[in-house]
Design an enzyme around this catalytic site. Structure first.
Site, PDB file in Angstrom:
ATOM      1  CB  ILE A 218      -0.997   0.024   1.194  1.00 58.15           C
ATOM      2  CG1 ILE A 218      -0.280  -0.260   2.517  1.00 58.15           C
ATOM      3  CG2 ILE A 218      -2.139  -0.943   0.968  1.00 58.15           C
ATOM      4  CD1 ILE A 218      -1.191  -0.141   3.729  1.00 58.15           C
ATOM      5  N   GLY A 219       2.141   1.098   0.065  1.00 55.26           N
ATOM      6  CA  GLY A 219       2.960   2.306   0.010  1.00 55.26           C
ATOM      7  C   GLY A 219       4.445   2.000   0.042  1.00 55.26           C
ATOM      8  CE  LYS A 220       7.526   0.104  -4.410  1.00 55.63           C
ATOM      9  NZ  LYS A 220       8.276  -1.036  -4.433  1.00 55.63           N
ATOM     10  N   GLY A 221       8.100   3.947   1.249  1.00 56.86           N
ATOM     11  CA  GLY A 221       8.585   5.127   1.970  1.00 56.86           C
ATOM     12  C   GLY A 221      10.087   5.180   1.936  1.00 56.86           C
ATOM     13  NE  ARG A 222      12.591   9.392   5.779  1.00 58.12           N
ATOM     14  CZ  ARG A 222      12.477  10.582   6.339  1.00 58.12           C
ATOM     15  NH1 ARG A 222      13.452  11.436   6.226  1.00 58.12           N
ATOM     16  NH2 ARG A 222      11.400  10.923   7.020  1.00 58.12           N
ATOM     17  CG  PHE A 223      12.918   4.314   6.921  1.00 54.56           C
ATOM     18  CD1 PHE A 223      14.213   4.763   6.769  1.00 54.56           C
ATOM     19  CD2 PHE A 223      12.037   5.057   7.687  1.00 54.56           C
ATOM     20  CE1 PHE A 223      14.632   5.929   7.380  1.00 54.56           C
ATOM     21  CE2 PHE A 223      12.446   6.222   8.300  1.00 54.56           C
ATOM     22  CZ  PHE A 223      13.753   6.664   8.144  1.00 54.56           C
ATOM     23  CD  GLU A 225       8.375  -3.387  -0.793  1.00 51.93           C
ATOM     24  OE1 GLU A 225       8.030  -4.401  -0.163  1.00 51.93           O
ATOM     25  OE2 GLU A 225       8.790  -3.408  -1.964  1.00 51.93           O
ATOM     26  CB  VAL A 226       3.444   0.613   4.107  1.00 44.59           C
ATOM     27  CG1 VAL A 226       2.408   0.350   5.190  1.00 44.59           C
ATOM     28  CG2 VAL A 226       4.455   1.636   4.591  1.00 44.59           C
ATOM     29  CG  ASP A 340       9.166  13.306   8.539  1.00 50.49           C
ATOM     30  OD1 ASP A 340       9.056  14.366   7.894  1.00 50.49           O
ATOM     31  OD2 ASP A 340       9.306  12.199   7.996  1.00 50.49           O
TER      32      ASP A 340
HETATM   33  N1  ADE Z   1      -0.327   3.539   4.913  1.00 46.46           N
HETATM   34  C1  ADE Z   1       0.720   3.649   5.728  1.00 46.46           C
HETATM   35  N2  ADE Z   1       0.408   3.215   6.943  1.00 46.46           N
HETATM   36  C2  ADE Z   1      -0.882   2.811   6.903  1.00 46.46           C
HETATM   37  C3  ADE Z   1      -1.787   2.292   7.851  1.00 46.46           C
HETATM   38  N3  ADE Z   1      -1.403   2.084   9.102  1.00 46.46           N
HETATM   39  N4  ADE Z   1      -3.040   2.029   7.475  1.00 46.46           N
HETATM   40  C4  ADE Z   1      -3.387   2.252   6.208  1.00 46.46           C
HETATM   41  N5  ADE Z   1      -2.604   2.743   5.267  1.00 46.46           N
HETATM   42  C5  ADE Z   1      -1.352   3.020   5.612  1.00 46.46           C
END
Ligand code: ADE
Length: 512
Positions: A218-223, A225-226, A340
């Site tokens: 659901i996401g990519k960040g600095r550190f 993946e999520v 941050d």
């Molecule tokens: N994206 C990053 N962290 C999340 C989370 N805890 N719940 C849903 N989307 C997210």
């Protein structure tokens, strides 16, 4: 003669029970090399339904000793079948491989609605015996839970609403009291942290993390993946750090486990785990999952009404005030600065309130030593949200309040992002990041410094805000967060009070 036979049988039974207690029992184990593991408590079988594919899968394992609590009836072995139609668990300790032929049944609506005779073919004597056993088990369970509650200081202070499955859900159907009390991760955390608010025991965290199935990124960040993951039918968010980010993983987990940090407006921490797979180390940080995603995602596609704007802003200010506040005493909490804060690091819950996440750069203030708990580097965080004193490195790092003031500056920018999306009579502004019209995307420190420090520019506030009371107040608050002079900025606590008053004057109900 008969009594001697009975005695012999009793001795044999006792011997077999004692062997289980002393040596443990063998459990059938689907992931073990020789399909067997040895448990000194229970074996278990689970049934999992993957709702997307309709496939049913079973796990056969030994119960981790850390989860064998309370030992007569471990919390882990209780699954509330009435409320979970995609997961069921059954534990046993009646003998070797007792879990091999178990197939715990999932709850289905059909079963609940059908006539009882159609479901159970037993005669009435059996029904009575089963009824009595169920009643006895319930009484024992309720006694156990009652004991847990009286030991747990937190229970005494709970709001009635906290008995419900989730604070997030607005659906009254979800607001059913849960029989037995333990049905979700939240219940487990509430029941096992004895009020310290610092999280689950480490072995329990590890065990939970290792039962999670990753579903989608659901996401990519600095550190790293999520991911969205599933644990016993519940969604969780899993932040996976790359091995070279071990320090960031450790730091974030450490901050989340600061005593008394748990709060409705701080992202709920569940578990941290480091697993060596032979080639590299997987570093996981598991938190609550919020299906609305980040505040940035939310505002990019949706608008809010006036009550929604106030509720959202108040919840963020409340979370920040809690983070910043030092609580004195044995169960106290140190003051924490986020460093941050931005709309991408805030999550939107289903009830429209928010939770502050991404605590990986946070610093804590050690009162006894009068020191920040990290050799802090003055320029961290996201350039676009950096306060003027951070951009020009004039921030006084020996003074902890400096970090809090830099957080408040970022909070002002976040309020501006929210207020633009406030829809009054069909009029609102498109979503934009702060300084969208003054710096390029991914600005450098120098570009930000010229704009914010030299030019003293701040985001512009649309004229329409002046004629709408709530937006006018929001506009004043954000400007008092943005002062160039950090000492003149409002505190998070002051902002929280101002917005709570604004909410009261607009007759806005507090979140359910
Ligand atoms: N994206 C990053 N962290 C999340 C989370 N805890 N719940 C849903 N989307 C997210």
């Amino acid at each position: 003669m008969a009594s001697i036979r009975t005695l012999v049988v009793a001795l044999v039974l006792l011997a077999s029970q004692t062997r289980h207690l002393v040596l443990g029992i063998n459990c059938f184990c689907d992931i073990c090399e020789d399909k067997t593991c040895v448990s000194d408590g229970y074996c278990y079988t689970t049934t999992r339904l993957d709702k997307a594919t309709g496939k049913i899968e079973h796990d056969f394992r030994c119960l981790d000793p850390a989860l064998n609590h309370p030992s007569q009836s471990p919390i882990f072995c209780q699954s509330n079948v009435q409320l979970n139609d995609s997961f069921a668990i059954k534990c046993c300790n009646s003998g070797d491989n007792c879990n091999k032929d178990q197939r715990p049944l999932l709850h289905t609506r059909k079963q609940k609605e059908g006539p009882p005779e159609a479901q159970i073919g037993y005669d009435s004597t059996w029904l009575i015996i089963i009824g009595i056993i169920v009643l006895l088990v319930l009484i024992v369970l309720m006694l156990l839970i009652y004991c847990g509650m009286t030991q747990n200081r937190k229970w005494k202070n709970r709001r009635p609403g906290a008995f419900f499955k989730s604070n997030d859900s607005m659906d009254p159907q979800d607001q059913q009291p849960i029989l037995g009390g333990i049905n979700s991760l939240r219940d487990m955390i509430d029941m096992t942290t004895s009020g310290s608010g610092s999280g689950l025991p480490l072995l329990v965290q590890r065990s939970i993390a290792r039962q999670i199935q990753l579903v989608e990124i659901i996401g990519k960040g600095r550190f790293g993946e999520v991911w969205r993951g599933r644990w016993r039918g519940e969604n969780v968010a899993v932040k996976i750090f790359s091995s070279r980010e071990e320090r960031s993983w450790f730091r974030e987990a450490e901050i989340y486990q600061t005593v008394m940090l748990r709060h409705d407006n701080i992202l709920g921490f569940i578990a941290a785990d480091n697993k060596d797979n032979g080639t590299w180390t997987q570093l996981w940080l598991v938190t609550d999952f919020h299906e609305n995603g980040s505040l940035f995602d939310y505002l990019s596609t949706r608008t809010v009404d006036v009550p929604g704007m106030i509720r959202m802003s108040l919840s963020i200010a409340t979370g920040l005030a809690h983070l910043h506040m030092e609580i004195v005493g044995t169960q106290g909490k140190p003051a924490i600065a986020h460093r941050d804060l931005k709309s991408k690091n805030i999550l939107v819950k289903l009830n429209g309130t928010c939770a502050i996440g991404d605590l990986g750069l946070a610093v804590r203030y050690d009162v006894a030593e009068d020191k920040v708990d990290l050799a802090s580097n003055s320029r961290v965080g996201t350039k676009r949200y950096m306060a003027p004193e951070v951009l020009d490195e004039s921030i006084c790092e020996n003074h902890f309040d400096s970090f809090k003031r830099a957080d408040v500056y970022a909070l002002g920018l976040i309020f501006w992002e929210i207020a633009r999306r406030c829809n009054v009579g069909g009029i609102y502004d498109e979503y934009q990041l702060p300084f969208y019209d003054m710096v390029p995307s991914d600005p450098t420190i120098e570009e930000m410094r010229k704009t914010v420090c030299d030019g003293r520019h701040r985001p512009s506030t649309p004229n329409r805000w002046q004629s709408i009371d709530a937006l006018n107040t929001m506009s004043k608050v954000m400007k008092e967060c943005w002062y160039h002079n950090a000492a003149a900025r409002l505190t998070a606590l002051r902002i929280k009070k101002t917005l709570a008053n604004l909410g009261a004057s607009e007759d806005i109900k507090p979140p359910q």
